[in-house]
Design a protein around this motif. Structure first.
Motif, PDB file in Angstrom:
ATOM      1  N   GLY A   1      -7.393   7.900   8.549  1.00  0.00           N
ATOM      2  CA  GLY A   1      -7.374   8.661   9.786  1.00  0.00           C
ATOM      3  C   GLY A   1      -6.084   8.606  10.562  1.00  0.00           C
ATOM      4  N   GLY A   2      -4.952   8.591   9.857  1.00  0.00           N
ATOM      5  CA  GLY A   2      -3.667   8.545  10.550  1.00  0.00           C
ATOM      6  C   GLY A   2      -3.302   7.193  11.110  1.00  0.00           C
ATOM      7  N   ARG A   3      -4.009   6.158  10.651  1.00  0.00           N
ATOM      8  CA  ARG A   3      -3.744   4.800  11.140  1.00  0.00           C
ATOM      9  C   ARG A   3      -3.626   3.821   9.987  1.00  0.00           C
ATOM     10  N   GLY A   4      -2.915   2.736  10.260  1.00  0.00           N
ATOM     11  CA  GLY A   4      -2.848   1.626   9.328  1.00  0.00           C
ATOM     12  C   GLY A   4      -3.739   0.500   9.814  1.00  0.00           C
ATOM     13  N   PHE A   5      -4.347  -0.219   8.878  1.00  0.00           N
ATOM     14  CA  PHE A   5      -5.245  -1.333   9.182  1.00  0.00           C
ATOM     15  C   PHE A   5      -4.777  -2.537   8.374  1.00  0.00           C
ATOM     16  N   VAL A   6      -4.483  -3.643   9.055  1.00  0.00           N
ATOM     17  CA  VAL A   6      -3.865  -4.813   8.432  1.00  0.00           C
ATOM     18  C   VAL A   6      -4.727  -6.049   8.632  1.00  0.00           C
ATOM     19  N   THR A   7      -5.062  -6.738   7.551  1.00  0.00           N
ATOM     20  CA  THR A   7      -5.829  -7.979   7.679  1.00  0.00           C
ATOM     21  C   THR A   7      -4.910  -9.114   8.118  1.00  0.00           C
ATOM     22  N   ASP A   8      -5.290  -9.806   9.194  1.00  0.00           N
ATOM     23  CA  ASP A   8      -4.526 -10.926   9.741  1.00  0.00           C
ATOM     24  C   ASP A   8      -5.333 -12.208   9.509  1.00  0.00           C
ATOM     25  N   GLN A   9      -4.886 -13.016   8.527  1.00  0.00           N
ATOM     26  CA  GLN A   9      -5.711 -14.159   8.137  1.00  0.00           C
ATOM     27  C   GLN A   9      -5.886 -15.180   9.260  1.00  0.00           C
ATOM     28  N   TYR A  10      -4.831 -15.563   9.924  1.00  0.00           N
ATOM     29  CA  TYR A  10      -4.924 -16.669  10.876  1.00  0.00           C
ATOM     30  C   TYR A  10      -5.569 -16.271  12.200  1.00  0.00           C
ATOM     31  N   THR A  11      -5.606 -14.989  12.513  1.00  0.00           N
ATOM     32  CA  THR A  11      -6.233 -14.555  13.758  1.00  0.00           C
ATOM     33  C   THR A  11      -7.590 -13.901  13.524  1.00  0.00           C
ATOM     34  N   ALA A  12      -8.071 -13.912  12.269  1.00  0.00           N
ATOM     35  CA  ALA A  12      -9.390 -13.362  11.936  1.00  0.00           C
ATOM     36  C   ALA A  12      -9.578 -11.963  12.524  1.00  0.00           C
ATOM     37  N   SER A  13      -8.574 -11.135  12.293  1.00  0.00           N
ATOM     38  CA  SER A  13      -8.594  -9.806  12.893  1.00  0.00           C
ATOM     39  C   SER A  13      -7.990  -8.783  11.950  1.00  0.00           C
TER      40      SER A  13
ATOM     41  N   THR B   1       0.834  -1.199   0.000  1.00  0.00           N
ATOM     42  CA  THR B   1       0.000   0.000   0.000  1.00  0.00           C
ATOM     43  C   THR B   1       0.866   1.244   0.000  1.00  0.00           C
ATOM     44  N   LEU B   2       0.490   2.184  -0.834  1.00  0.00           N
ATOM     45  CA  LEU B   2       1.256   3.406  -1.009  1.00  0.00           C
ATOM     46  C   LEU B   2       0.592   4.578  -0.294  1.00  0.00           C
ATOM     47  N   ASP B   3       1.375   5.356   0.415  1.00  0.00           N
ATOM     48  CA  ASP B   3       0.944   6.640   0.959  1.00  0.00           C
ATOM     49  C   ASP B   3       1.831   7.693   0.307  1.00  0.00           C
ATOM     50  N   ALA B   4       1.424   8.134  -0.882  1.00  0.00           N
ATOM     51  CA  ALA B   4       2.267   9.024  -1.678  1.00  0.00           C
ATOM     52  C   ALA B   4       2.495  10.365  -0.993  1.00  0.00           C
ATOM     53  N   GLU B   5       1.474  10.876  -0.327  1.00  0.00           N
ATOM     54  CA  GLU B   5       1.595  12.182   0.319  1.00  0.00           C
ATOM     55  C   GLU B   5       2.648  12.165   1.418  1.00  0.00           C
ATOM     56  N   ALA B   6       2.704  11.076   2.150  1.00  0.00           N
ATOM     57  CA  ALA B   6       3.687  10.946   3.231  1.00  0.00           C
ATOM     58  C   ALA B   6       5.029  10.413   2.740  1.00  0.00           C
TER      59      ALA B   6
ATOM     60  N   PHE C   1      -2.607   0.244  13.654  1.00  0.00           N
ATOM     61  CA  PHE C   1      -1.397   0.873  14.201  1.00  0.00           C
ATOM     62  C   PHE C   1      -1.362   2.354  13.845  1.00  0.00           C
ATOM     63  N   ASP C   2      -0.630   3.116  14.642  1.00  0.00           N
ATOM     64  CA  ASP C   2      -0.498   4.550  14.450  1.00  0.00           C
ATOM     65  C   ASP C   2       0.589   4.832  13.415  1.00  0.00           C
ATOM     66  N   LEU C   3       0.263   5.628  12.390  1.00  0.00           N
ATOM     67  CA  LEU C   3       1.222   5.881  11.319  1.00  0.00           C
ATOM     68  C   LEU C   3       2.386   6.762  11.767  1.00  0.00           C
ATOM     69  N   ALA C   4       2.178   7.582  12.773  1.00  0.00           N
ATOM     70  CA  ALA C   4       3.241   8.465  13.245  1.00  0.00           C
ATOM     71  C   ALA C   4       4.232   7.738  14.143  1.00  0.00           C
TER      72      ALA C   4
ATOM     73  N   ALA D   1     -13.847   3.834  11.210  1.00  0.00           N
ATOM     74  CA  ALA D   1     -12.449   4.189  11.450  1.00  0.00           C
ATOM     75  C   ALA D   1     -12.252   5.026  12.705  1.00  0.00           C
ATOM     76  N   LEU D   2     -13.310   5.652  13.207  1.00  0.00           N
ATOM     77  CA  LEU D   2     -13.191   6.462  14.416  1.00  0.00           C
ATOM     78  C   LEU D   2     -13.335   5.612  15.676  1.00  0.00           C
ATOM     79  N   THR D   3     -14.380   4.797  15.719  1.00  0.00           N
ATOM     80  CA  THR D   3     -14.624   3.980  16.906  1.00  0.00           C
ATOM     81  C   THR D   3     -13.834   2.675  16.901  1.00  0.00           C
ATOM     82  N   LEU D   4     -13.328   2.296  15.720  1.00  0.00           N
ATOM     83  CA  LEU D   4     -12.570   1.052  15.553  1.00  0.00           C
ATOM     84  C   LEU D   4     -13.422  -0.170  15.888  1.00  0.00           C
ATOM     85  N   GLY D   5     -14.688  -0.087  15.522  1.00  0.00           N
ATOM     86  CA  GLY D   5     -15.594  -1.216  15.712  1.00  0.00           C
ATOM     87  C   GLY D   5     -16.229  -1.633  14.400  1.00  0.00           C
ATOM     88  N   VAL D   6     -16.649  -2.891  14.332  1.00  0.00           N
ATOM     89  CA  VAL D   6     -17.380  -3.385  13.160  1.00  0.00           C
ATOM     90  C   VAL D   6     -18.840  -2.964  13.300  1.00  0.00           C
ATOM     91  N   THR D   7     -19.355  -2.287  12.287  1.00  0.00           N
ATOM     92  CA  THR D   7     -20.731  -1.793  12.335  1.00  0.00           C
ATOM     93  C   THR D   7     -21.701  -2.664  11.554  1.00  0.00           C
TER      94      THR D   7
END
Length: 321
Positions: free
Chosen positions: A238-250, A193-198, A254-257, A298-304
Motif C-alpha cells: 500500500g505504498g508503505r514499507g514495513f520493517v521488523t525491529d527485533q529489540y523494540t518488538a515493533s 526486499t525488491l520493488d522491481a516495478e519502482a 514508512f512512506d515509500l514516496a 495494512a490500512l488501519t496499521l493495527g494488529v488484528t
C-alpha cells in the motif's frame, strides 16, 4: 564476525535469521513458517488463524523460499548443515541436500527455478539446480562477507545480495554468475526486499538502525529511513514499507514516496520474518521470541490477530502461498 547463534537478538542453537514479492493469490491461503526451536516447519491456515500442519525438519530451520508454482518449499538448515525440500501439498520432506558452511538466506529464481543459498560463514552463494524432483549443487557465486538476504528480479536475470559483514549489496548477473556491482549501504544489512516495478531495493541495516533505499538503475543508495532497534526484514504494501525491529518488538512503517516514518506498530518479541499479501491488505510477522505470528491490517496499521505457533518462528524469506 558474529556466530550463527548470536546473529539474531537472542542466543539459541542455530542461526539468526527477504521478503520477496511473488505471484501469490490476491490474499494468501497459507503461511509456511520455519520454527527453529521446534525443528519444524509449520503450515498456517490463514483464514482459520491456526496451525494446520507441522512437518519435522531437523537442523534448526531458518530461511525459506518457495518454488515458482508455490508447491515446494526450500528450507535452510544451518545446523544440518544443508537444505530440506518440502512438498507442501503432501505435507512432507521429500529430500535433503547437504551444504558446507552456514546456509542462511535463500531465494528461488522465478523463471528457472534455480535456488540460491547464502553461506553466512563465507563470501559465497551456493547454486542448486532443480532436477528430477530434487536440487543438485551446481557451483558457487562469489559475493561479499556474510551474505544474508537474497532477492531475484522477476525476469530471473539479476540477483541482489545483502552482505552483512561487508556493509554492501552485491548485484549479480544470473547468467554469468558474476558479481557486477557492489553498493555500499548501512551497517550490517540483513533482509533485502525488491520493488522491481519502482526500480528500488531496501535493506534492513541491523546495527545502524535504519533502512537503505537503493536505486537499481544507478546502483547506488539514495536514502535512509530511521527505524527501531535492530531492524531485520522489510516488506512492502500500500505504498508503505514495513520493517521488523527485533529489540523494540515493533514494526516501523514508512512512506515509500517521502521515505518518512509513519508510525510503529507493537508486535511480539523479536519479530523477524515479514511478508505482505499480493493485494497489500495484510502483513504477517513471525515473532521469534513470542512464538506467534502477528497479522497486521495494512490500512488501519493495527494488529488484528495473533496466531500461536511453535518455538522460535523465523520465516526469513518468501513464506506466503
Amino acid at each position: 564476525m558474529r556466530s550463527l547463534a548470536e546473529a539474531g537478538g537472542r542466543l539459541r542453537a542455530g542461526l539468526s535469521g527477504l521478503a520477496l514479492l511473488a505471484a501469490l493469490p490476491a490474499g494468501a491461503a497459507e503461511a509456511v513458517v520455519t520454527v527453529q526451536g521446534a525443528n519444524a516447519v509449520e503450515i498456517l491456515d490463514l483464514d482459520a488463524a491456526k496451525v494446520a500442519a507441522r512437518i519435522p525438519v531437523p537442523g534448526s530451520p531458518a530461511g525459506i523460499a518457495l518454488s515458482p508454482d508455490r508447491k515446494t518449499a526450500y528450507v535452510t538448515r544451518p545446523d544440518g548443515p544443508g537444505l530440506a525440500i518440502l512438498d507442501l501439498d503432501a505435507r512432507k520432506v521429500t529430500g535433503t541436500v547437504p551444504l558446507p558452511g552456514g546456509p542462511l538466506g535463500i531465494a528461488c529464481n522465478p523463471r528457472s527455478g534455480v535456488v540460491y543459498v547464502a553461506d553466512w560463514y563465507g563470501k559465497r552463494l551456493f547454486v542448486l539446480v532443480p532436477r528430477d524432483g530434487t536440487l543438485v549443487p551446481d557451483g558457487e557465486i562469489a559475493v561479499g562477507a556474510s551474505p544474508s538476504g537474497i532477492a531475484v528480479t522477476p525476469d530471473g536475470a539479476t540477483l541482489l545480495v545483502a552482505n552483512r559483514e561487508a556493509d554492501t549489496v552485491s548485484v549479480v548477473d544470473a547468467a554469468s554468475r558474476r558479481e557486477t556491482k557492489v553498493i555500499p549501504v548501512g551497517r550490517h544489512p540483513f533482509g533485502l526486499t525488491l520493488d522491481a516495478e519502482a526500480g528500488r531495493a531496501y535493506t534492513a541495516n541491523v546495527l545502524s538502525d535504519d533502512v537503505s533505499v537503493i536505486d537499481l538503475a544507478s546502483a547506488r543508495e539514495i536514502g535512509r529511513v530511521k527505524t527501531g532497534e535492530r531492524p531485520y526484514v522489510v516488506a512492502l504494501a500500500g505504498g508503505r514499507g514495513f520493517v521488523t525491529d527485533q529489540y523494540t518488538a515493533s514494526v516501523t512503517v514508512f512512506d515509500l514516496a517521502t521515505l518518512k516514518p509513519v508510525t510503529a506498530i507493537d508486535v511480539g518479541d523479536h519479530p523477524e520474518g515479514i511478508a505482505a499479501t499480493r493485494d497489500g491488505s495484510r502483513l504477517y510477522v513471525a515473532n521469534w521470541g513470542a512464538n506467534t505470528v502477528s497479522v497486521i491490517d495494512a490500512l488501519t496499521l493495527g494488529v488484528t490477530k495473533e496466531i500461536e505457533v511453535g518455538d522460535g518462528p523465523r520465516a526469513f524469506g518468501d513464506f506466503l502461498r
